[in-house]
Design an enzyme around this catalytic site. Sequence first.
Site, short mmCIF file in Angstrom:
data_model
loop_
_atom_site.label_atom_id
_atom_site.label_comp_id
_atom_site.label_asym_id
_atom_site.label_seq_id
_atom_site.Cartn_x
_atom_site.Cartn_y
_atom_site.Cartn_z
N SER A 76 0.81 -1.21 0.00
CA SER A 76 0.00 0.00 0.00
C SER A 76 0.85 1.27 0.00
O SER A 76 1.66 1.47 -0.90
CB SER A 76 -0.98 -0.06 1.18
OG SER A 76 -1.97 0.92 1.06
N ASP A 142 -10.45 -4.36 -3.69
CA ASP A 142 -9.75 -3.51 -2.73
C ASP A 142 -10.58 -2.27 -2.44
O ASP A 142 -10.83 -1.47 -3.33
CB ASP A 142 -8.38 -3.12 -3.30
CG ASP A 142 -7.46 -2.48 -2.28
OD1 ASP A 142 -7.94 -1.72 -1.42
OD2 ASP A 142 -6.25 -2.75 -2.35
N HIS A 169 -7.89 -5.49 0.77
CA HIS A 169 -6.67 -4.68 0.77
C HIS A 169 -5.49 -5.46 1.37
O HIS A 169 -4.53 -4.89 1.83
CB HIS A 169 -6.91 -3.37 1.52
CG HIS A 169 -5.82 -2.36 1.36
ND1 HIS A 169 -5.40 -1.88 0.14
CD2 HIS A 169 -5.04 -1.74 2.30
CE1 HIS A 169 -4.42 -1.01 0.33
NE2 HIS A 169 -4.18 -0.91 1.62
#
Length: 188
Positions: A76, A142, A169
């Site tokens: 991320s 996600d 995610h």
Amino acid sequence: MTTGTTQPRASIIHGYGASPEDHWFGWLAEQLNASGIPTTIPALPNPQDPDPARWTEAVRADVGTLDEHSIVVAHSLGCLTVLRYLRSLPAPWHLGTLVLVSGFVDQLPALPDLNSYIGDGCDVEGLSSHIGRLTIIRSDADPYVPPGHTDRLAGLLATSAEVVPGAGHFLASDGVTSLPEVLEAIAS
């Protein structure tokens, strides 16, 4: 002290609001350590309110001098941080393996609080020529990083994203506490 290494070593870089103990990071470190790859997971400073300069410095301190044996895995916001770190390196440099999970360089509609950190993203042009093996992994579901954002990053890096169905995610709250796809990307 030597400036390189003769054996593989890995760094796992977490994202926003996370810690080294979260999600699949510990599982991956355990797997890599067990296979003889020393692995670190640095605690990036103030993960709930990240500062780009401090995060980049923490990545720099952990990753050290890159070479063909270096492995970097990021998740991320950690992906953007790693890409910025790589962009800051003077040529020539080479990174053996880079795995980006839910990576992006564009602002996230679901997380406007990160707009100041993300800013204009990162110019990734030419980075892939310094990377031996590059893998980008995303989910098809996600809620924070739109699949199109990760696909765009993959395109900018002249590759395509590997899709893990239903992984959200890639958080423990999504049921992801191991991520064999990352281990496979490193081992291949």
